[in-house]
Write a protein that holds these residues in place. Sequence first.
Motif, PDB file in Angstrom:
ATOM      1  N   LYS A  60       0.848  -1.197   0.000  1.00 43.24           N
ATOM      2  CA  LYS A  60       0.000   0.000   0.000  1.00 43.24           C
ATOM      3  C   LYS A  60       0.882   1.244   0.000  1.00 43.24           C
ATOM      4  CE  LYS A  60      -3.802   2.239   2.364  1.00 43.24           C
ATOM      5  NZ  LYS A  60      -4.498   2.430   3.618  1.00 43.24           N
ATOM      6  N   SER A  61       1.070   1.827  -1.162  1.00 37.03           N
ATOM      7  CA  SER A  61       1.978   2.969  -1.282  1.00 37.03           C
ATOM      8  C   SER A  61       1.282   4.279  -0.943  1.00 37.03           C
ATOM      9  CB  SER A  61       2.563   3.036  -2.699  1.00 37.03           C
ATOM     10  OG  SER A  61       1.531   3.241  -3.627  1.00 37.03           O
ATOM     11  N   TYR A  62       2.080   5.267  -0.626  1.00 39.27           N
ATOM     12  CA  TYR A  62       1.568   6.606  -0.330  1.00 39.27           C
ATOM     13  C   TYR A  62       1.282   7.341  -1.640  1.00 39.27           C
ATOM     14  CZ  TYR A  62       2.632   6.256   4.617  1.00 39.27           C
ATOM     15  OH  TYR A  62       2.639   5.881   5.938  1.00 39.27           O
ATOM     16  N   GLU A  63       0.090   7.900  -1.748  1.00 45.16           N
ATOM     17  CA  GLU A  63      -0.314   8.619  -2.956  1.00 45.16           C
ATOM     18  C   GLU A  63      -1.024   9.910  -2.581  1.00 45.16           C
ATOM     19  OE1 GLU A  63       0.572   7.577  -5.932  1.00 45.16           O
ATOM     20  OE2 GLU A  63       1.303   5.630  -5.256  1.00 45.16           O
ATOM     21  N   GLY A  64      -1.075  10.855  -3.498  1.00 46.71           N
ATOM     22  CA  GLY A  64      -1.873  12.074  -3.362  1.00 46.71           C
ATOM     23  C   GLY A  64      -1.556  12.894  -2.125  1.00 46.71           C
ATOM     24  N   LEU A  65      -2.602  13.294  -1.431  1.00 54.66           N
ATOM     25  CA  LEU A  65      -2.474  14.150  -0.258  1.00 54.66           C
ATOM     26  C   LEU A  65      -1.684  13.468   0.857  1.00 54.66           C
ATOM     27  CD1 LEU A  65      -3.184  16.807   1.136  1.00 54.66           C
ATOM     28  CD2 LEU A  65      -5.326  15.756   1.891  1.00 54.66           C
ATOM     29  N   ARG A  67       0.744  11.369   0.516  1.00 56.56           N
ATOM     30  CA  ARG A  67       2.166  11.439   0.159  1.00 56.56           C
ATOM     31  C   ARG A  67       2.711  12.852   0.388  1.00 56.56           C
ATOM     32  NH1 ARG A  67       5.028   7.839  -2.921  1.00 56.56           N
ATOM     33  NH2 ARG A  67       7.032   8.587  -3.657  1.00 56.56           N
ATOM     34  N   LYS A  68       1.932  13.868  -0.005  1.00 58.10           N
ATOM     35  CA  LYS A  68       2.368  15.251   0.194  1.00 58.10           C
ATOM     36  C   LYS A  68       2.559  15.566   1.676  1.00 58.10           C
ATOM     37  CE  LYS A  68       0.301  17.195  -3.969  1.00 58.10           C
ATOM     38  NZ  LYS A  68      -0.774  18.032  -4.519  1.00 58.10           N
ATOM     39  N   ASN A  73       6.253  16.340   6.260  1.00 56.60           N
ATOM     40  CA  ASN A  73       6.729  15.913   7.579  1.00 56.60           C
ATOM     41  C   ASN A  73       8.213  15.544   7.547  1.00 56.60           C
ATOM     42  OD1 ASN A  73       4.226  16.309   8.723  1.00 56.60           O
ATOM     43  ND2 ASN A  73       3.625  14.157   8.604  1.00 56.60           N
ATOM     44  N   ILE A  74       8.642  14.900   6.475  1.00 50.36           N
ATOM     45  CA  ILE A  74      10.065  14.549   6.336  1.00 50.36           C
ATOM     46  C   ILE A  74      10.901  15.812   6.269  1.00 50.36           C
ATOM     47  CG2 ILE A  74      11.769  13.541   4.760  1.00 50.36           C
ATOM     48  CD1 ILE A  74       9.553  11.463   4.018  1.00 50.36           C
ATOM     49  N   GLN A  75      10.473  16.759   5.450  1.00 55.96           N
ATOM     50  CA  GLN A  75      11.247  17.982   5.269  1.00 55.96           C
ATOM     51  C   GLN A  75      11.264  18.863   6.513  1.00 55.96           C
ATOM     52  OE1 GLN A  75       9.218  19.268   1.622  1.00 55.96           O
ATOM     53  NE2 GLN A  75      11.176  19.046   0.563  1.00 55.96           N
ATOM     54  N   LEU A 164      13.755  12.234  -2.221  1.00 56.42           N
ATOM     55  CA  LEU A 164      12.750  12.078  -1.163  1.00 56.42           C
ATOM     56  C   LEU A 164      11.616  11.154  -1.602  1.00 56.42           C
ATOM     57  CD1 LEU A 164      12.623  15.708   0.276  1.00 56.42           C
ATOM     58  CD2 LEU A 164      13.780  13.710   1.231  1.00 56.42           C
ATOM     59  N   ASP A 165      11.230  11.212  -2.871  1.00 52.54           N
ATOM     60  CA  ASP A 165      10.219  10.276  -3.378  1.00 52.54           C
ATOM     61  C   ASP A 165      10.726   8.837  -3.305  1.00 52.54           C
ATOM     62  OD1 ASP A 165       8.159  12.057  -3.892  1.00 52.54           O
ATOM     63  OD2 ASP A 165       8.737  12.392  -5.979  1.00 52.54           O
ATOM     64  N   LYS A 166      11.980   8.651  -3.671  1.00 51.84           N
ATOM     65  CA  LYS A 166      12.577   7.313  -3.602  1.00 51.84           C
ATOM     66  C   LYS A 166      12.658   6.832  -2.147  1.00 51.84           C
ATOM     67  CE  LYS A 166      16.848   6.755  -5.106  1.00 51.84           C
ATOM     68  NZ  LYS A 166      18.022   6.517  -5.959  1.00 51.84           N
ATOM     69  N   PHE A 167      12.968   7.752  -1.237  1.00 52.56           N
ATOM     70  CA  PHE A 167      13.029   7.441   0.191  1.00 52.56           C
ATOM     71  C   PHE A 167      11.661   6.966   0.692  1.00 52.56           C
ATOM     72  CE2 PHE A 167      12.506   9.208   4.564  1.00 52.56           C
ATOM     73  CZ  PHE A 167      13.429   8.399   5.221  1.00 52.56           C
ATOM     74  N   ILE A 168      10.599   7.673   0.311  1.00 51.12           N
ATOM     75  CA  ILE A 168       9.244   7.283   0.722  1.00 51.12           C
ATOM     76  C   ILE A 168       8.902   5.901   0.172  1.00 51.12           C
ATOM     77  CG2 ILE A 168       6.781   7.795   0.413  1.00 51.12           C
ATOM     78  CD1 ILE A 168       7.570  10.803   0.561  1.00 51.12           C
ATOM     79  N   ASP A 169       9.228   5.660  -1.098  1.00 47.45           N
ATOM     80  CA  ASP A 169       8.931   4.358  -1.707  1.00 47.45           C
ATOM     81  C   ASP A 169       9.743   3.239  -1.057  1.00 47.45           C
ATOM     82  OD1 ASP A 169       7.130   5.569  -3.406  1.00 47.45           O
ATOM     83  OD2 ASP A 169       8.566   5.763  -5.058  1.00 47.45           O
TER      84      ASP A 169
END
Length: 197
Positions: A60-65, A67-68, A73-75, A164-169
Motif C-alpha cells: 500500500k503505497s503513499y499517494e496524493g495528499l 504522500r504530500k 513531515n520529512i522535510q 525524497l520520493d525514492k526514500f518514501i517508496d
Amino acid sequence: MYSLNEIKENYRRFSDSKIENIARNESKGLRKEVLHILKDEITRRNLNPNLINWVNTEAKSYEGLERKTLLKNIQSQSCPRCNSETKLYGFETNTVKSFLIAASIKRKEFILCMDCGKKEKLNAIIITFFAGWWSGSGFLRTPYYILTDIFNFLYIDKISKRILDKFIDRYNGSFRRYGANSTTITRLIDLKNKNAQ
C-alpha cells in the motif's frame, strides 16, 4: 510473462524460506493478483501470519495528499547532522578515487539541511578533484563528475524531490507499520544517511 496459474504452481514448489524471502523483500514490486497468490500460499503453509501484514503494508503505497503530507513531515524534521530546524533536502554526491590502474566511483544520497548538504557536496568535489585523476579511467571521469556535482547545485529542488520520493517508496512498509511520526521519520533518515556513508 507468466500466467497466474504458472505463478501459483511455482509458489507451491518454493520452499518455506523462499516464500518468506519473497514476502519480506520482493512483495513491494508484485502485481495485486500475485500478492493474493503469495498471501494464500503463506496461509496454506501456516507460516507466520505477520508475513501477511508485512505484505499488506509493503504493497500500500503513499499517494496524493497522504504522500504530500508525509513529504512535508520529512522535510520539517531537524537536520540529522547539525540538529538545526530548517527544511531538509535530498542531496546526491559523486566521488571518484583513482588507484593507478582503476578508479572507484561512489554515488551517495543524503537527507540533510541545505548547509550540511552543500558541505557534503563540496567535500565530494574536493575529494574527487584531488584523488580522481590518478588512473586512465579516473582521468576521464573526474572532470565529468566534478562538473556534474557543480551543475547539480542549480537543480537542488528537482534532485531533492527525486531522492525524497525514492526514500518514501523505499521505506513505505516501515511508515505503514510504525507510523509516519517524527520518531519513525528521524530513525529512517538516520538509517538512510548511515547507509550512504
